[in-house]
Scaffold this motif. Sequence first.
Motif, PDB file in Angstrom:
ATOM      1  N   SER A  14       3.868   6.821   2.747  1.00  0.00           N
ATOM      2  CA  SER A  14       2.479   7.043   3.149  1.00  0.00           C
ATOM      3  C   SER A  14       1.883   5.785   3.776  1.00  0.00           C
ATOM      4  N   ASN A  15       2.223   4.636   3.208  1.00  0.00           N
ATOM      5  CA  ASN A  15       1.706   3.373   3.740  1.00  0.00           C
ATOM      6  C   ASN A  15       2.208   3.122   5.145  1.00  0.00           C
ATOM      7  N   PHE A  16       3.484   3.416   5.398  1.00  0.00           N
ATOM      8  CA  PHE A  16       4.034   3.188   6.729  1.00  0.00           C
ATOM      9  C   PHE A  16       3.338   4.048   7.771  1.00  0.00           C
ATOM     10  N   PHE A  17       3.179   5.341   7.477  1.00  0.00           N
ATOM     11  CA  PHE A  17       2.551   6.227   8.447  1.00  0.00           C
ATOM     12  C   PHE A  17       1.056   5.940   8.576  1.00  0.00           C
ATOM     13  N   GLN A  51      -0.429  -5.258  -0.268  1.00  0.00           N
ATOM     14  CA  GLN A  51      -0.058  -6.439   0.502  1.00  0.00           C
ATOM     15  C   GLN A  51       1.446  -6.499   0.734  1.00  0.00           C
ATOM     16  N   THR A  52       2.207  -6.170  -0.294  1.00  0.00           N
ATOM     17  CA  THR A  52       3.665  -6.208  -0.187  1.00  0.00           C
ATOM     18  C   THR A  52       4.167  -5.217   0.854  1.00  0.00           C
ATOM     19  N   LEU A  53       3.640  -4.006   0.834  1.00  0.00           N
ATOM     20  CA  LEU A  53       4.102  -2.980   1.772  1.00  0.00           C
ATOM     21  C   LEU A  53       3.680  -3.286   3.205  1.00  0.00           C
ATOM     22  N   SER A  97      -2.397  10.107  -0.683  1.00  0.00           N
ATOM     23  CA  SER A  97      -3.646  10.750  -1.092  1.00  0.00           C
ATOM     24  C   SER A  97      -3.608  11.222  -2.547  1.00  0.00           C
ATOM     25  N   TYR A  98      -2.466  11.767  -2.987  1.00  0.00           N
ATOM     26  CA  TYR A  98      -2.371  12.247  -4.359  1.00  0.00           C
ATOM     27  C   TYR A  98      -2.419  11.080  -5.346  1.00  0.00           C
ATOM     28  N   LEU A  99      -1.673  10.003  -5.063  1.00  0.00           N
ATOM     29  CA  LEU A  99      -1.685   8.849  -5.951  1.00  0.00           C
ATOM     30  C   LEU A  99      -3.047   8.171  -5.951  1.00  0.00           C
ATOM     31  N   MET A 109      11.338   1.034  -0.404  1.00  0.00           N
ATOM     32  CA  MET A 109      11.337   2.474  -0.652  1.00  0.00           C
ATOM     33  C   MET A 109      11.715   2.801  -2.095  1.00  0.00           C
ATOM     34  N   ARG A 110      12.663   2.064  -2.642  1.00  0.00           N
ATOM     35  CA  ARG A 110      13.154   2.353  -3.994  1.00  0.00           C
ATOM     36  C   ARG A 110      12.081   2.116  -5.056  1.00  0.00           C
ATOM     37  N   PHE A 111      11.081   1.289  -4.742  1.00  0.00           N
ATOM     38  CA  PHE A 111      10.070   0.942  -5.742  1.00  0.00           C
ATOM     39  C   PHE A 111       9.015   2.040  -5.900  1.00  0.00           C
ATOM     40  N   ASN A 112       8.693   2.735  -4.831  1.00  0.00           N
ATOM     41  CA  ASN A 112       7.776   3.877  -4.883  1.00  0.00           C
ATOM     42  C   ASN A 112       7.878   4.611  -3.548  1.00  0.00           C
ATOM     43  N   PRO A 113       8.777   5.580  -3.426  1.00  0.00           N
ATOM     44  CA  PRO A 113       9.023   6.236  -2.140  1.00  0.00           C
ATOM     45  C   PRO A 113       7.793   6.932  -1.558  1.00  0.00           C
TER      46      PRO A 113
END
Length: 276
Positions: free
Chosen positions: A261-264, A134-136, A98-100, A252-256
């Motif tokens: 957030s995407n997973f949840f 798409q990647t996530l 949400s913040y991003l 995860m290392r690319f943007n934790p």
Amino acid sequence: MFNYIINNNLFRLLRAGAFAEKESLEPMSTFKWNRLLQIAEVQDVAEVVKAGLTRCKDDRCIDINNPVFSAFFERTDTHHTGISGGNINYGKVRLSNSYLNWRLKKILKESANNEDVTKESLQLLLMIVHNTNQTLNRGITLKGIIELGLFLRNSGHKVNFVALESWLHKLGLVRMANLQGTVLIEFLHFDNDEIPFMQREEPTGRYLTQKSLVHTAEDTAENWHFRMRTNGMVENNNRVLRRNLRRSMRYMRFNPFETTSNFFSSFARSLSEIEE
């Protein structure tokens, strides 16, 4: 196990179809050609592969009259759309965090009336955000990467890369952008100077791309996470859930923050889709 000859021929055809690079193909059995075409359809690059096959139709390693190609051409004409080169409406592109996402909206709003910011600059930002989503959710997707490459070659000269780099830093997408640039270099023969936003190549780019191709067909064949049993109990697809979790850990290392957030978000979306 994924066959690397299939991988090599797939990218030769993609380069031929999207970027007019004609290369010699490697000989494959009908089974392997069918596997390649299946991956192309699932990755939504069937039209590009079709164009590549047409360009390479005289190659001694393929028989364009083979029924496997005829059936593929027929399916492509009926069910698949082509590559637009960036002319896509990305109005609904958002980030899961949400913040991003608030930062993304702020960037778009503030830049709309800024004379120093071209529409191509914003378009490229949204393409990178779209490819990140798409990647996530699915792993690295070839259609988005090809769209990015075509956009850079056709409209890259109109992009304000100083502004773009600032936005990527604010959104925490520098490494995701690096990853996308790495795929262009590793698999589509781009030069570093064609990707001004890329700060450095990501060493895991090749591995992550090949990993995504390995799981492409399996991911789409079994894409439910939760479903309701006849007795009213909720049943979850543990295999898909575990795979999505493993994918999230890889990125995860690319943007934790965005990855978590995407997973949840995906988890919650799966719950909401349970049939009443």
